[in-house]
Scaffold this motif. Structure first.
Motif, PDB file in Angstrom:
ATOM      1  N   GLN A 299       0.931  -1.273  -0.115  1.00 30.30           N
ATOM      2  CA  GLN A 299      -0.016   0.100   0.133  1.00 30.30           C
ATOM      3  C   GLN A 299       0.780   1.201   0.056  1.00 30.30           C
ATOM      4  O   GLN A 299       0.323   2.438   0.092  1.00 30.30           O
ATOM      5  CB  GLN A 299      -0.898   0.102   1.320  1.00 30.30           C
ATOM      6  CG  GLN A 299      -2.220  -0.770   0.979  1.00 30.30           C
ATOM      7  CD  GLN A 299      -3.379  -0.060   0.078  1.00 30.30           C
ATOM      8  OE1 GLN A 299      -3.124  -0.258  -1.062  1.00 30.30           O
ATOM      9  NE2 GLN A 299      -3.755   0.767   0.894  1.00 30.30           N
ATOM     10  N   LYS A 300       2.098   1.184   0.140  1.00 28.72           N
ATOM     11  CA  LYS A 300       3.165   2.145   0.139  1.00 28.72           C
ATOM     12  C   LYS A 300       3.650   2.555  -1.423  1.00 28.72           C
ATOM     13  O   LYS A 300       4.254   3.477  -1.518  1.00 28.72           O
ATOM     14  CB  LYS A 300       4.270   2.032   1.125  1.00 28.72           C
ATOM     15  CG  LYS A 300       3.869   1.910   2.285  1.00 28.72           C
ATOM     16  CD  LYS A 300       5.081   1.590   3.500  1.00 28.72           C
ATOM     17  CE  LYS A 300       4.718   1.901   4.995  1.00 28.72           C
ATOM     18  NZ  LYS A 300       3.683   1.022   5.262  1.00 28.72           N
TER      19      LYS A 300
ATOM     20  N   THR B 246      -7.418   0.630  -4.103  1.00 35.77           N
ATOM     21  CA  THR B 246      -6.233   1.821  -4.442  1.00 35.77           C
ATOM     22  C   THR B 246      -5.743   1.925  -5.724  1.00 35.77           C
ATOM     23  O   THR B 246      -4.753   2.547  -6.047  1.00 35.77           O
ATOM     24  CB  THR B 246      -5.260   2.069  -3.292  1.00 35.77           C
ATOM     25  OG1 THR B 246      -4.767   0.725  -3.041  1.00 35.77           O
ATOM     26  CG2 THR B 246      -6.032   2.370  -1.872  1.00 35.77           C
TER      27      THR B 246
ATOM     28  N   ALA C  47      -1.280   7.834   0.421  1.00 38.36           N
ATOM     29  CA  ALA C  47      -1.820   9.219   0.498  1.00 38.36           C
ATOM     30  C   ALA C  47      -3.247   8.930   0.320  1.00 38.36           C
ATOM     31  O   ALA C  47      -4.294   9.475   0.699  1.00 38.36           O
ATOM     32  CB  ALA C  47      -1.251  10.164  -0.560  1.00 38.36           C
ATOM     33  N   MET C  48      -3.673   8.345  -0.915  1.00 34.35           N
ATOM     34  CA  MET C  48      -4.899   7.955  -1.222  1.00 34.35           C
ATOM     35  C   MET C  48      -5.882   7.458  -0.191  1.00 34.35           C
ATOM     36  O   MET C  48      -6.987   7.631   0.110  1.00 34.35           O
ATOM     37  CB  MET C  48      -5.274   7.273  -2.542  1.00 34.35           C
ATOM     38  CG  MET C  48      -6.379   6.950  -3.148  1.00 34.35           C
ATOM     39  SD  MET C  48      -6.551   5.780  -4.417  1.00 34.35           S
ATOM     40  CE  MET C  48      -5.272   6.580  -5.688  1.00 34.35           C
TER      41      MET C  48
ATOM     42  N   ARG D  39      -5.175   1.652  -9.937  1.00 37.67           N
ATOM     43  CA  ARG D  39      -5.567   2.546 -11.244  1.00 37.67           C
ATOM     44  C   ARG D  39      -5.335   1.704 -12.154  1.00 37.67           C
ATOM     45  O   ARG D  39      -4.714   0.641 -12.479  1.00 37.67           O
ATOM     46  CB  ARG D  39      -4.494   3.705 -11.097  1.00 37.67           C
ATOM     47  CG  ARG D  39      -4.519   4.778 -10.109  1.00 37.67           C
ATOM     48  CD  ARG D  39      -3.572   5.891 -10.323  1.00 37.67           C
ATOM     49  NE  ARG D  39      -3.567   6.710  -9.134  1.00 37.67           N
ATOM     50  CZ  ARG D  39      -4.537   7.783  -9.024  1.00 37.67           C
ATOM     51  NH1 ARG D  39      -5.289   8.086  -9.906  1.00 37.67           N
ATOM     52  NH2 ARG D  39      -4.529   8.451  -7.863  1.00 37.67           N
TER      53      ARG D  39
ATOM     54  N   ALA E 286       3.429   3.736  -5.147  1.00 38.35           N
ATOM     55  CA  ALA E 286       2.742   4.973  -6.030  1.00 38.35           C
ATOM     56  C   ALA E 286       2.239   5.994  -5.081  1.00 38.35           C
ATOM     57  O   ALA E 286       2.850   6.273  -4.032  1.00 38.35           O
ATOM     58  CB  ALA E 286       1.813   4.308  -6.946  1.00 38.35           C
ATOM     59  N   ASP E 287       0.720   6.202  -5.018  1.00 43.43           N
ATOM     60  CA  ASP E 287       0.101   7.216  -4.306  1.00 43.43           C
ATOM     61  C   ASP E 287      -0.777   6.521  -3.372  1.00 43.43           C
ATOM     62  O   ASP E 287      -1.667   7.167  -2.957  1.00 43.43           O
ATOM     63  CB  ASP E 287      -0.417   8.226  -5.152  1.00 43.43           C
ATOM     64  CG  ASP E 287      -1.214   7.922  -6.171  1.00 43.43           C
ATOM     65  OD1 ASP E 287      -1.531   6.660  -6.157  1.00 43.43           O
ATOM     66  OD2 ASP E 287      -2.272   8.778  -6.581  1.00 43.43           O
ATOM     67  N   ARG E 288      -0.620   5.120  -3.318  1.00 39.97           N
ATOM     68  CA  ARG E 288      -1.717   4.377  -2.598  1.00 39.97           C
ATOM     69  C   ARG E 288      -1.913   5.103  -0.969  1.00 39.97           C
ATOM     70  O   ARG E 288      -2.851   4.955  -0.355  1.00 39.97           O
ATOM     71  CB  ARG E 288      -1.332   2.930  -2.638  1.00 39.97           C
ATOM     72  CG  ARG E 288      -1.707   2.371  -4.001  1.00 39.97           C
ATOM     73  CD  ARG E 288      -1.216   0.895  -4.023  1.00 39.97           C
ATOM     74  NE  ARG E 288      -1.413   0.411  -5.193  1.00 39.97           N
ATOM     75  CZ  ARG E 288      -1.087  -0.882  -5.647  1.00 39.97           C
ATOM     76  NH1 ARG E 288      -0.638  -1.932  -4.799  1.00 39.97           N
ATOM     77  NH2 ARG E 288      -1.262  -1.300  -6.807  1.00 39.97           N
TER      78      ARG E 288
ATOM     79  N   ASP F  22      -2.086   0.626 -14.113  1.00 40.50           N
ATOM     80  CA  ASP F  22      -0.852  -0.025 -13.193  1.00 40.50           C
ATOM     81  C   ASP F  22      -0.322  -1.072 -13.786  1.00 40.50           C
ATOM     82  O   ASP F  22      -0.928  -1.816 -14.208  1.00 40.50           O
ATOM     83  CB  ASP F  22      -1.378  -0.202 -11.710  1.00 40.50           C
ATOM     84  CG  ASP F  22      -1.576   1.115 -10.913  1.00 40.50           C
ATOM     85  OD1 ASP F  22      -1.222   2.050 -11.154  1.00 40.50           O
ATOM     86  OD2 ASP F  22      -2.389   0.811  -9.870  1.00 40.50           O
TER      87      ASP F  22
ATOM     88  N   SER G 221      -6.306   9.735   2.622  1.00 42.03           N
ATOM     89  CA  SER G 221      -7.372  11.076   2.442  1.00 42.03           C
ATOM     90  C   SER G 221      -8.664  10.385   2.401  1.00 42.03           C
ATOM     91  O   SER G 221      -9.765  11.097   2.951  1.00 42.03           O
ATOM     92  CB  SER G 221      -7.058  11.589   0.993  1.00 42.03           C
ATOM     93  OG  SER G 221      -8.095  12.320   0.660  1.00 42.03           O
TER      94      SER G 221
END
Length: 682
Positions: free
Chosen positions: A79-80, A168, A86-87, A170, A82-84, A173, A90
């Motif tokens: 989960q760390k 999470t 932060a996504m 895209r 890319a931007d997972r 990916d 948030s």
């Protein structure tokens, strides 16, 4: 306030039902016969039946309880990417605010870190533990923020409300993954092993790639690059370069746009072992020590021993014809000229010059040592004579020379201060042993090079070790080691000493006097530095990310320094101390969190379908939250549903009998009398 009527029957319901049936039969009979007063008697019977059910008017003071929504946040390693991360944070904050804003609803946030011991994402275990702490009747739904790669589905709980996955991932990916299979823990030196290697692209990978580069490095040395086909399983033959631990690193370079390069590298650690140790034992004459050497070497099943004993020296002329001797001519030319390099160790036990081995053969032995071979000389009285082995070409590689003096006196062998630190003799002699058994003969030597690890009479050199060129030489200035094996005056560690001596000469890694290595346990390593020096300083540890850390060592025993170090990340670590270096891999060769990095709901779909939940991508925006009734579909386009539970807490209960005894008696009496009067008038 909530009101209701409850029943607490005085008789079993089945018996009340029987009495009711009998009453109805009596009423029907009265109607058929046309009896007067039947209505009043029927009412009296009904009052009695009603009294038997004991109806009570109940009033409850209830306090509504909030519904609970479980919000599970996956914080594992995958989960760390890319931007997972932060996504996820948030989305979790926004969803928590929306849920808390709903009437009679609260949220429980649950975080799921990496599982211990490479266990992966333990989301179902965390969910089970959370459900155990909350009343199931209040659970209105579960929302999982994750990439969907859960590794403990066997621990999935029985969920009382819908489960939703907000993944999470895209659409674009993709990831490249290198996998090594069939990597053994041990391998025989000189023999090829075959490992299986495969590189795959997963997800929305660019098309048109046929071959990819592969870098292979051994023990941290500069890598060699090869080109391998993508998406195909290839067999990789490997031959280990040395004994002990071999660290092989396989890497395919990071490709532009892939999620991570953490699964582009695989570390394989294989221990190299010798198949057979080939030893040549040359005995100058039969004596008790010869059997000791033979028993030692034959007791090890991994040793191939060739024993050459001179039973009939040239000077022994007793008139017996050669054709009548039951002796086999030894193939000296074949052994000392043609196949000498096939041996790992040559032992000369009380050998002296007799013309059996010409100087050219002994000069070949000298060259054999300089090129990496090993020679051990167990000296007897002849070593101090004119026929000494020292007076041959071998003398140039000997660490000490004889003085022509033989000491025929008793003495106790002792380990020197240097010997206390040398792996051949370290720990052999302890203070509480009270000394070993005595030896009775020693050849006087003058040390010229090497390391004196044991002394004998008057602290004269007894065991001297030396390195010559690429090889090794050991000189034992006595032929009485066999007295220990016989238990003379208590004996001594003869077998252990000779075993260590033989293995040191054959360059076994665990007996190197200057060495650096580490032993891994999970993410922690025990750094071990062996040295003859009393001070070795610190060890420089270089992490996989390139950071250098100085680790101080503590002397745990003479010549051995140790330290514990916790590695902050998975990968290849480099150790350096002086001129010694080593590499070690921490963590699994292929962490389970990076085996599959593309977000997917496939594994969770059976559980999601069972609860009526749904799957959505956070990249498409946060879904709306609706209330749905139990058993109805709980997801749709742009929304997910939670099931209101209507749970409450009862604070007080008030009960009032509807048919008290006095009222029942009055009604029954009045109706019975009324029925009797009605019949009497008729």
């Amino acid at each position: 306030m909530t009101t209701s009527i409850v029943f607490d029957p005085l008789l079993p319901w089945w018996l009340i039902a029987v009495l009711s049936g009998m009453t109805l039969s009596g009423i029907a009979l009265a109607l058929w016969r046309g009896l007067s007063g039947w209505a009043l008697r029927a009412l009296a019977a009904m009052v009695i039946l009603a009294a038997l059910t004991d109806p009570v008017f109940q009033q409850e003071d209830r306090e509504p309880l909030t519904d609970i929504v479980l919000l599970v946040e996956d914080e594992s390693a995958s989960q760390k990417l890319a931007d997972r991360a932060a996504m996820t944070v948030s989305a979790a904050d926004a969803l928590a605010a929306r849920i808390a804003a709903r009437d009679n609803t609260e949220v429980r946030r649950i975080t799921v870190p990496d599982g211990a011991d490479n266990a992966g994402t333990q989301a179902m275990t965390a969910l089970s533990e959370a459900l155990a702490e909350e009343p199931r009747a209040r659970i209105a739904g579960t929302i999982l923020l994750s990439d969907g790669r859960v590794h403990d589905l066997e621990n999935a709980p029985d969920l009382p409300a819908p489960l939703h996955l907000l993944h999470t991932g895209r659409k674009g990916d993709w990831d490249r993954r290198l996998r090594i299979d069939n990597a053994p823990a041990f391998a025989i030196l000189g023999e090829e092993i075959t490992m299986t290697l495969r590189i795959d692209d997963e997800g929305a990978a660019p098309r048109g790639t046929v071959n990819v580069p592969l870098d292979i490095s051994v023990d941290g040395e500069p890598a060699q690059r090869f080109s391998v086909p993508l998406g195909q399983t290839i067999e990789l033959p490997v031959s280990l370069p040395h004994g002990g631990r071999n660290v092989l690193q396989f890497t395919t370079p990071n490709a532009e746009g892939e999620l991570t390069d953490r699964n582009n590298t695989a570390l394989v650690q294989i221990n190299g072992v010798r198949d057979r140790l080939r030893v040549l034992l040359v005995s100058g004459e039969p004596h008790p020590g010869g059997r000791t050497w033979r028993n030692l070497l034959k007791s090890d099943s991994s040793v191939d021993l060739v024993h050459f004993t001179i039973l009939r020296p040239p000077e022994k002329q007793d008139g017996v014809p050669v054709r009548e001797l039951s002796l086999i001519a030894f193939p000296t030319r074949e052994l000392f000229l043609e196949k000498i390099d096939d041996f790992d160790l040559i032992i000369f036990d009380r050998y002296k010059r007799r013309g059996i081995l010409p100087s050219i053969y002994l000069d070949n032995v000298r060259q054999y040592v300089e090129k990496g071979g090993a020679v051990l000389i167990a000296a007897g009285p002849d070593f101090a004579s004119a026929d000494s082995l020292y007076r041959t070409p071998i003398s140039s590689i000997m660490p000490a020379r004889p003085t022509a003096r033989v000491l025929e006196e008793s003495y106790r062998p002792k380990v020197t201060d240097l010997g206390q630190r040398h792996p051949v003799t370290a720990g052999l002699q302890t203070e509480d042993e009270g000394g070993w058994g005595r030896w009775l003969r020693q050849i006087e030597l003058e040390q010229e090079s090497g390391q004196m690890v044991m002394t004998g009479a008057d602290d004269r050199p007894l065991l001297v070790l030396d390195r010559v060129g690429e090889g090794r030489v050991a000189l034992l200035a006595s032929d009485h080691a066999w007295l220990w094996s016989r238990g003379y005056e208590g004996g001594g560690p003869q077998l252990e000493l000779l075993r260590r001596l033989a293995h040191w000469m054959m360059k076994e890694p665990e007996l190197e006097e200057e060495a650096l290595w580490a032993e891994a346990t999970g993410q922690q390593m025990r750094i071990i530095r062996r040295s003859l020096s009393p001070d070795v300083g610190s060890v420089t540890v270089t992490t996989p990310s390139g950071e250098e850390v100085e680790v101080e060592l503590t002397e745990e025993s003479p010549g051995q320094f140790e330290a514990l170090y916790d590695g902050p990340e998975i990968g290849l670590y480099r150790l350096a101390s002086g001129d010694q270096s080593a590499v070690i891999g921490l963590g699994p060769a292929a962490p389970v969190e990076f085996e599959q990095t593309i977000a997917s709901a496939d594994a969770l779909m059976p559980l999601i379908d069972q609860t009526g939940g749904g799957v959505m991508a956070l990249a498409d925006g946060l879904p709306r939250i609706r209330a749905v009734r139990a058993g109805r579909p709980a997801s749709g386009r742009g929304w997910i549903g939670i099931t209101p539970r209507g749970a409450y807490e009862t604070r007080s209960v008030t009960q009032l009998p509807l048919l008290p005894v006095w009222l029942v008696l009055a009604l029954v009496a009045a109706l019975t009398i009324g029925g009797w009067l009605r019949e009497g008038r008729r």
